[in-house]
Design an enzyme around this catalytic site. Sequence first.
Site, short mmCIF file in Angstrom:
data_model
loop_
_atom_site.label_atom_id
_atom_site.label_comp_id
_atom_site.label_asym_id
_atom_site.label_seq_id
_atom_site.Cartn_x
_atom_site.Cartn_y
_atom_site.Cartn_z
N ASN A 161 -26.03 13.36 -5.97
CA ASN A 161 -26.27 12.51 -4.81
C ASN A 161 -26.23 11.05 -5.21
O ASN A 161 -26.60 10.68 -6.32
CB ASN A 161 -27.63 12.84 -4.15
CG ASN A 161 -28.78 12.09 -4.81
OD1 ASN A 161 -28.99 10.91 -4.54
ND2 ASN A 161 -29.52 12.79 -5.67
N CYS B 297 -34.59 1.80 -11.49
CA CYS B 297 -33.86 0.71 -10.83
C CYS B 297 -33.78 -0.48 -11.78
O CYS B 297 -34.65 -0.68 -12.63
CB CYS B 297 -34.62 0.28 -9.58
SG CYS B 297 -36.30 -0.17 -9.96
N THR C 206 -33.05 12.46 -11.20
CA THR C 206 -31.74 13.10 -11.37
C THR C 206 -30.99 12.51 -12.58
O THR C 206 -31.23 11.38 -12.99
CB THR C 206 -30.90 12.91 -10.11
OG1 THR C 206 -30.91 11.53 -9.76
CG2 THR C 206 -31.47 13.73 -8.97
N GLY D 184 -30.66 20.27 -9.15
CA GLY D 184 -30.40 21.69 -8.94
C GLY D 184 -30.62 22.48 -10.23
O GLY D 184 -30.92 21.90 -11.29
O1 RRO Z 1 -31.63 7.29 -2.95
C1 RRO Z 1 -31.04 7.76 -3.93
O2 RRO Z 1 -29.81 7.75 -4.05
C2 RRO Z 1 -31.79 8.38 -5.05
C3 RRO Z 1 -32.95 7.86 -5.60
BR1 RRO Z 1 -33.77 6.34 -4.97
C4 RRO Z 1 -33.55 8.50 -6.70
O3 RRO Z 1 -34.58 8.10 -7.27
N1 RRO Z 1 -32.96 9.62 -7.19
C5 RRO Z 1 -31.83 10.12 -6.65
O4 RRO Z 1 -31.31 11.14 -7.13
N2 RRO Z 1 -31.25 9.50 -5.58
#
Ligand code: RRO
Length: 598
Positions: free
Chosen positions: A369, A430, A492, A516
């Site tokens: 994602n 981040c 992730t 997953g």
């Molecule tokens: O929003 C995202 O794309 C996202 C976040 Br903030 C996160 O901490 N972990 C992730 O897999 N997607």
Amino acid sequence: MTAPFGRRLCTVSESKPSGGYRLFSLIDEEGPEPQPGQFYMLATESHWEQRDGRPYLPRALSVAETAPAASGVRLDFLIEGVGPGTDRLCELQPGEKVWVNGPLGNSFSTPKELSPEAAGAILVGGGIGIAPLALLRRTFAARNIPTRVLLGFRDEAHSGGLDDLFSCGEVRLASDDGHTGYHGYVTDLLKQMLEGDDASSAAVYACGPPPMLDAIGALCLDAGVPCELAMEAPMACGYGACFGCAVPKAGGGYLRLCVDGPVVRPLPGGGVAGGTAPEDALATAGGGGSPAATGPAGPTPLDFCGIELTHPIINASGTFDAIAAHRVYGDELLRDFPFSAFVSKTITPEPRAGNEPQRIWETSAGMINSIGLPNKGLEGFLEEDLPRLSELSVPLIVSVMGTSKEEFSRLVTGVGERDEVAAIELNVSCPNVHSGLIVGEQPSETEALLEALRSLTGKPLIVKLTPNVANPADVAIAAEQGGADAVSLINTLKASAIDPATRKPGIAAGHGGLSGPAVRPIAIAQLRAVSAAVQIPIVGMGGVASGADAAEMISAGATLVAVGTESFRDPRAGQRVAGEIAEALRTGRSGERTAIQS
Ligand code: RRO
């Protein structure tokens, strides 16, 4: 009418070829009768995760027809095999079982609801998109709404459903290759019709490939004819949890097609407007709270950083939206809330629209994602979401992310002073705008951040660790030294996949985060390393799909276990895992996905 909360097994009653497609029917003994335009998330009970761990996610299919059955309702679906999931659904045989979640999404309006002047309806379908129009036409016929139908097919191999779904009443056909009906696009037929005298009082309803829907939206806007389009977008869950099915919203930003659609209206200037389902309060009228989450609570409640929990299973941030799920499933969600605490999707100081689609990509036993943090910002969250989330029967943990100490401080102060909040999770995956470094990849940055935040709140601070480092234990130690009350892991894993059709990355951002079952062994390794290094409690997560998986996490050092991606496949996964965990710990069995010897 809301959908039953969770997924249920339905039996295939028929499966047959229909032109170049297949038509299969399921007997749904529990669900309500679907409305035209609504869809279901479907996955076969057997041979779903087959070769290469795919299909992994359920597939969204519009219902083509429905009829009363001896018990419950019959649901008909038109399908074309275009990949592992649809290929498997094409193989279905009578008697086989299918996991069904739905009916989901909004439905088409009547012409009068679209416009007081509209008397009749023009239905325009393209390819497999003709499916939802069959039920729509029958519904309109039952209400004596005059309806004309235009259907277009690319070629004979991409046509079907005519004899089975449109056998009565007049249908005008078009085909790109001229094999049937008008030789050309079905939109040409619509244009002629809209230019005719009698079309000004019509409303147009369409479903088909995106270029066709774009053309129909433009034609209708030009002609001043009201119009609804049933769209498709890649989705993992179907009930507002994954944020994958983003489509551009008129006026900017995105809507989630699963809960704001799939039926949308095109607006001048581009983008679409979604459904009008009210964003209701979580509690029922006169409610004010809901019964305690049922879950297989142990004999004694669990203490996590001073918070009392009925069982050890919570949700991973960003994988369950309690407000959207309540819109879809109603109060059954509150009665059977699947988690012992609710963790919000990460919020940022200012509102964010999120990343452009495509945001999700199915992989072997998992998905990537790159959602990009769509959220209402701190003020929007505190004003709109917090009052609703506080009505849940379980403690609330709010996940926050900033790009500097100042931003994190604003978030922790704003969220921390609210009584409704039990704990704060710091998403440190981040970059710091000042250093350019990912905070959670640097022990020193993590410790400095915690030191800056620690005095701002008495609420427990949980640091969500990124797995994209060589030594996650070093970051966990830094978090503990800075004053964190707990750590959670894993977020992730940085990952990418190439779309075979374009030879470019499958998601627009180029890469994203893998989750997953594929990531579970990595999560276990990191959990073991972290639990050996710190004294504070740990929330373990990463590919947990069963009680056995959760038991493995607890054995590796977790106090609580979070269920993430599995909730996309099974909205009640948290509750199921909580039910299975005690047995898994007692027997030591870890289900099918265990050692080679078993
Ligand atoms: O929003 C995202 O794309 C996202 C976040 Br903030 C996160 O901490 N972990 C992730 O897999 N997607």
